[in-house]
Design a protein around this motif. Sequence first.
Motif, PDB file in Angstrom:
ATOM      1  N   TYR A 222      44.327  32.759  26.481  1.00  7.56           N
ATOM      2  CA  TYR A 222      45.710  32.748  25.769  1.00  7.56           C
ATOM      3  C   TYR A 222      46.027  33.823  24.179  1.00  7.56           C
ATOM      4  N   GLN A 223      45.113  34.725  24.596  1.00  8.21           N
ATOM      5  CA  GLN A 223      45.374  35.986  23.775  1.00  8.21           C
ATOM      6  C   GLN A 223      45.977  37.110  24.026  1.00  8.21           C
ATOM      7  N   VAL A 224      45.864  37.308  25.440  1.00  8.34           N
ATOM      8  CA  VAL A 224      46.718  38.231  26.327  1.00  8.34           C
ATOM      9  C   VAL A 224      48.192  39.048  25.641  1.00  8.34           C
ATOM     10  N   ALA A 225      48.799  38.153  24.659  1.00 15.49           N
ATOM     11  CA  ALA A 225      50.428  39.309  23.974  1.00 15.49           C
ATOM     12  C   ALA A 225      50.081  39.842  23.122  1.00 15.49           C
ATOM     13  N   GLN A 226      48.471  38.671  21.146  1.00 16.12           N
ATOM     14  CA  GLN A 226      47.739  39.968  21.188  1.00 16.12           C
ATOM     15  C   GLN A 226      47.182  40.884  21.463  1.00 16.12           C
ATOM     16  N   ILE A 227      46.148  41.151  21.968  1.00 15.57           N
ATOM     17  CA  ILE A 227      45.372  42.131  22.693  1.00 15.57           C
ATOM     18  C   ILE A 227      46.075  43.066  23.291  1.00 15.57           C
ATOM     19  N   ALA A 228      46.874  42.631  24.191  1.00 17.00           N
ATOM     20  CA  ALA A 228      47.923  44.110  23.997  1.00 17.00           C
ATOM     21  C   ALA A 228      48.524  45.004  22.934  1.00 17.00           C
ATOM     22  N   ARG A 229      48.571  44.292  21.905  1.00 16.78           N
ATOM     23  CA  ARG A 229      48.943  45.272  20.746  1.00 16.78           C
ATOM     24  C   ARG A 229      47.913  46.086  20.545  1.00 16.78           C
ATOM     25  N   TYR A 230      46.928  46.124  20.829  1.00 15.00           N
ATOM     26  CA  TYR A 230      45.430  46.750  20.497  1.00 15.00           C
ATOM     27  C   TYR A 230      44.756  47.542  21.486  1.00 15.00           C
ATOM     28  N   VAL A 231      45.150  47.480  22.955  1.00 15.84           N
ATOM     29  CA  VAL A 231      44.160  48.134  23.497  1.00 15.84           C
ATOM     30  C   VAL A 231      46.067  49.173  25.061  1.00 15.84           C
ATOM     31  N   ASP A 232      45.693  49.938  24.786  1.00 15.02           N
ATOM     32  CA  ASP A 232      46.814  49.947  26.177  1.00 15.02           C
ATOM     33  C   ASP A 232      46.750  49.794  27.418  1.00 15.02           C
ATOM     34  N   PHE A 233      44.889  49.500  28.023  1.00 12.59           N
ATOM     35  CA  PHE A 233      45.456  48.617  29.143  1.00 12.59           C
ATOM     36  C   PHE A 233      44.348  47.244  29.212  1.00 12.59           C
ATOM     37  N   LEU A 234      44.656  46.503  30.504  1.00 20.84           N
ATOM     38  CA  LEU A 234      44.179  45.753  29.935  1.00 20.84           C
ATOM     39  C   LEU A 234      43.197  45.290  32.075  1.00 20.84           C
ATOM     40  N   SER A 235      42.706  45.189  32.360  1.00 24.27           N
ATOM     41  CA  SER A 235      41.523  45.084  33.804  1.00 24.27           C
ATOM     42  C   SER A 235      41.140  43.531  33.526  1.00 24.27           C
ATOM     43  N   VAL A 236      41.185  42.846  34.202  1.00 22.81           N
ATOM     44  CA  VAL A 236      40.545  41.597  34.554  1.00 22.81           C
ATOM     45  C   VAL A 236      39.657  41.580  35.808  1.00 22.81           C
ATOM     46  N   GLY A 237      37.936  41.234  34.909  1.00 26.44           N
ATOM     47  CA  GLY A 237      37.072  41.097  35.522  1.00 26.44           C
ATOM     48  C   GLY A 237      36.766  39.498  36.485  1.00 26.44           C
ATOM     49  N   SER A 238      37.295  39.520  37.758  1.00 29.96           N
ATOM     50  CA  SER A 238      38.062  37.970  38.412  1.00 29.96           C
ATOM     51  C   SER A 238      36.291  36.782  38.887  1.00 29.96           C
ATOM     52  N   ASN A 239      35.377  38.129  38.733  1.00 31.28           N
ATOM     53  CA  ASN A 239      33.960  37.501  39.253  1.00 31.28           C
ATOM     54  C   ASN A 239      33.439  36.630  37.862  1.00 31.28           C
ATOM     55  N   ASP A 240      33.533  37.312  36.777  1.00 29.26           N
ATOM     56  CA  ASP A 240      33.072  36.551  35.808  1.00 29.26           C
ATOM     57  C   ASP A 240      34.327  35.137  35.607  1.00 29.26           C
ATOM     58  N   LEU A 241      36.070  35.762  35.260  1.00 30.27           N
ATOM     59  CA  LEU A 241      36.644  34.815  35.213  1.00 30.27           C
ATOM     60  C   LEU A 241      36.580  33.256  35.823  1.00 30.27           C
ATOM     61  N   THR A 242      36.675  33.752  37.309  1.00 32.14           N
ATOM     62  CA  THR A 242      36.652  32.755  38.086  1.00 32.14           C
ATOM     63  C   THR A 242      34.779  31.491  37.398  1.00 32.14           C
ATOM     64  N   GLN A 243      33.816  32.407  36.817  1.00 31.55           N
ATOM     65  CA  GLN A 243      32.851  31.355  36.839  1.00 31.55           C
ATOM     66  C   GLN A 243      32.944  30.906  36.121  1.00 31.55           C
ATOM     67  N   TYR A 244      33.711  30.967  34.421  1.00 30.33           N
ATOM     68  CA  TYR A 244      33.823  30.759  33.210  1.00 30.33           C
ATOM     69  C   TYR A 244      34.775  29.660  33.181  1.00 30.33           C
ATOM     70  N   LEU A 245      36.017  29.865  34.377  1.00 30.58           N
ATOM     71  CA  LEU A 245      37.020  29.031  34.430  1.00 30.58           C
ATOM     72  C   LEU A 245      36.768  27.781  34.877  1.00 30.58           C
ATOM     73  N   LEU A 246      35.733  27.515  35.890  1.00 26.08           N
ATOM     74  CA  LEU A 246      35.653  26.804  37.019  1.00 26.08           C
ATOM     75  C   LEU A 246      34.347  26.526  36.607  1.00 26.08           C
ATOM     76  N   ALA A 247      33.180  26.362  35.672  1.00 27.58           N
ATOM     77  CA  ALA A 247      32.433  26.432  35.368  1.00 27.58           C
ATOM     78  C   ALA A 247      31.036  26.341  36.103  1.00 27.58           C
ATOM     79  N   VAL A 248      31.220  27.668  36.423  1.00 27.36           N
ATOM     80  CA  VAL A 248      29.790  27.506  37.859  1.00 27.36           C
ATOM     81  C   VAL A 248      29.888  28.911  38.020  1.00 27.36           C
ATOM     82  N   ASP A 249      28.031  29.019  37.633  1.00 28.42           N
ATOM     83  CA  ASP A 249      27.112  30.033  38.179  1.00 28.42           C
ATOM     84  C   ASP A 249      27.837  30.680  39.536  1.00 28.42           C
ATOM     85  N   ARG A 250      28.293  32.255  39.138  1.00 27.20           N
ATOM     86  CA  ARG A 250      28.199  32.916  40.124  1.00 27.20           C
ATOM     87  C   ARG A 250      27.762  33.016  40.999  1.00 27.20           C
ATOM     88  N   ASN A 251      25.833  33.084  40.189  1.00 34.74           N
ATOM     89  CA  ASN A 251      24.691  33.653  41.450  1.00 34.74           C
ATOM     90  C   ASN A 251      24.217  32.136  42.147  1.00 34.74           C
TER      91      ASN A 251
END
Length: 761
Positions: free
Chosen positions: A610-639
């Motif tokens: 929800y802050q991609v736009a704000q973050i993009a102002r400060y940095v040169d690139f973004l990289s999605v860590g889908s392993n963690d993003l999935t675990q946090y979005l779904l509340a499912v421990d990846r391990n």
Amino acid sequence: MLKTLQRIVQEVNSARTLDETLSIIVRRVRRAMKTDVCSVYLLDDNRQRYILMDSMGLKKESIKQVSLEADQGLVGYVGMREEPVNLDDATQHPNYVYLAETGEERFHSFLGVPIIYQRRILGVIVVQQQEKRRFDEGEEAFLVTVSAQLAGLLAHSLATGSSSLSGPTQNSIHGSCFKGVAGTSGIAIGAAVVILPVANLDTVPDRLPENIDAEIEQFREALSSVRNDIHEVNRRLAQRLSEEERALFEAYQRMLDDSALGQEVINKIREGNWAQGALCQVVTRHARFFELSQDDYLKERATDIRDLGRRVLAYLQKVDQDEIEYPERAILVSEEVTPSMLGEIPKEHLAGLVSVQGSNNSHVAILARAMGVPAVMGTVDLPLGLLNGQLLIVDGYQGVVFNNPSDELQIQYNNLMRAEHKLQKGLENITGLPCITLDGHKLPLLVNTGLAQDITHSLNYGAEGVGLFRTEVPFMVSERFPSESEQQAVYREQLEAFHPQPVTMRTLDIGGDKSLPYFPINEANPFLGWRGIRVTLDHPEVFLVQVRAMLRASEGLDNLQIMLPMISNVTEITESITFIDRAYKELCEEGLDLKRPSIGVMIEVPSTIYQVAQIARYVDFLSVGSNDLTQYLLAVDRNNPRVAGLYSSFHPAVLSALNTIAVICQEHHCNLSLCGELAGDPRGAILLMAMGYDALSMNAVNLPRVKSAIRQVRKEDAVRLLGTVLTLETSEQVTAQLSEMMERLGLGPLLQPSLLGGRKP
Ligand code: PEP
Ligand code: MG
């Protein structure tokens, strides 16, 4: 009641076989509930029958002889309803079936409770009484609690096969499948070499002795060595301790006497158990007796007995260690496989690896990946003690292990391995070709690295740079924080190897499931705790040293990019940039000729979506860590293998989040990549490309199949497919749609091989 329950669970916990488990349950529950009968019926899945496995109160002769169809009798009725059935007169119930062999006609009241583990009916626990009366609410609730508590233990006991429903199979288990999490992709078939934790009394299996006299001899020698050790310790402490204080050693010596523990163990060996198993059986029984005592002094003796037992066991295992002969294709299995165990098995014999503990981020999993050894981690239900020498299939794609597979399953897996090998060979000829769609859209494919060994693989597979260098890996293989110059050397190696292509170095990402032996972080909730940037911002001395080492390493190469992990707010970004700029400025002042590196952020915490736009102002690139993003979005421990079925990066909510991130990045002209496992799945890669991701970073081994898939699709078609996929409601619908598309385009063989219907990353 709680105390009674705890005692039952504690006792069941220390049972060594299924029969022992059941015997404890029926005895203890009958006593606690003061009923005439307590019985356990277990469901034999193959025969779809409930078997009376143990009972206190019914006729002994009926145990393991009487059985009922899955839908027959009151037991079947409890199983079908999946809830307690409480009757004051069982004989009046339409489902009542009279079983003459049990002698149950005398008992009128009946309370049956299903034993359910992870939605699966394991059996039914029944209490009965002569008197016609309904069990009261408290009794019913107690039995439900007992059943729920014991279900997990019973499931484990059943899985270990220490006794089976179709008859005792003391030393082998057949055709079981154990869930873990994928460690290294690949399939291995071989014989299990179980390395037991040294001197752990709870993990030693029972085993038939090959030579009873030799086992007794070995045991006597171990005993004598321990006696000598104790004598020696006693002698050394003579100056420092009083005679009374040294009385313990005398007591130890007496316990070891041939007429005491020693003789009991020898008897057990004669009855048909090997020395280690016999020792553990005797020690555990005595220790349990003392543990259950109300007297504190006697309770303490349990610790003494266990301590002694461990000492003798250590000697027995030492003899055994010397004799290990590795099979041609060995699958290393252990409670917690350590890097040094990996080194113990000659490389040419090591086919696969299975670890009860650990995750796909554990140090050993990282090493296994670098060595290309298929691995499954976190197989929490694995019956370690019974596996040695047994044939295993390690499916590192799905994160499962099959024990004693049927011939048919072996043939299927052998076919998969052959097909896989052929596919990899076939993909070799696209190594030098660009990753470009049929309609001309370029998608750079980068690699995830961590060890120096990863460099060669990555270059061989045609990587266009490093999208994620996990710098915690060199920290894990060290015995203390590596110094600035040590780090500089490691980073320089990566930067030079890929030069002029970019190398994205992630700052230290420890915490969660990544721990450093010399910097332990013990938390109740590690994935929500002190992780990644949170640790390094709290330790500028560690952060600055690392950033300086990266910058120094980049001098003259200028291909360094720095990436920040586990960012959850903008302040963490600005603070990190302040540190990086300070290090940069200081080094420039020192006279180094440096280019300021691009700085990027990992999007892996939901707040950042929800802050991609704000973050993009400060940095040169973004990289999605889908392993963690999935675990946090779904509340499912990846391990956690118990919830692995819920963990899917193809969940519509995850895809919707990934798409939103891409749309906002495009609006803000911010470079966007993804470096989680999803990028290494051809289906995921096609979707991400359609969403507009600028680059994908993955494990090197997945790169050729992703490139091959991208080269065979049109971006236009992928965008259309994405439109459809984003309307779907479940992960299953998404994977089905994607797999159908792959098959239609003739890309089926590029899907990761699976006999299980393909678990999602
Ligand atoms: C991720 O979370 O997707 C990622 C790439 O980082 P790691 O797996 O190291 O946590
Ligand atoms: Mg991560």
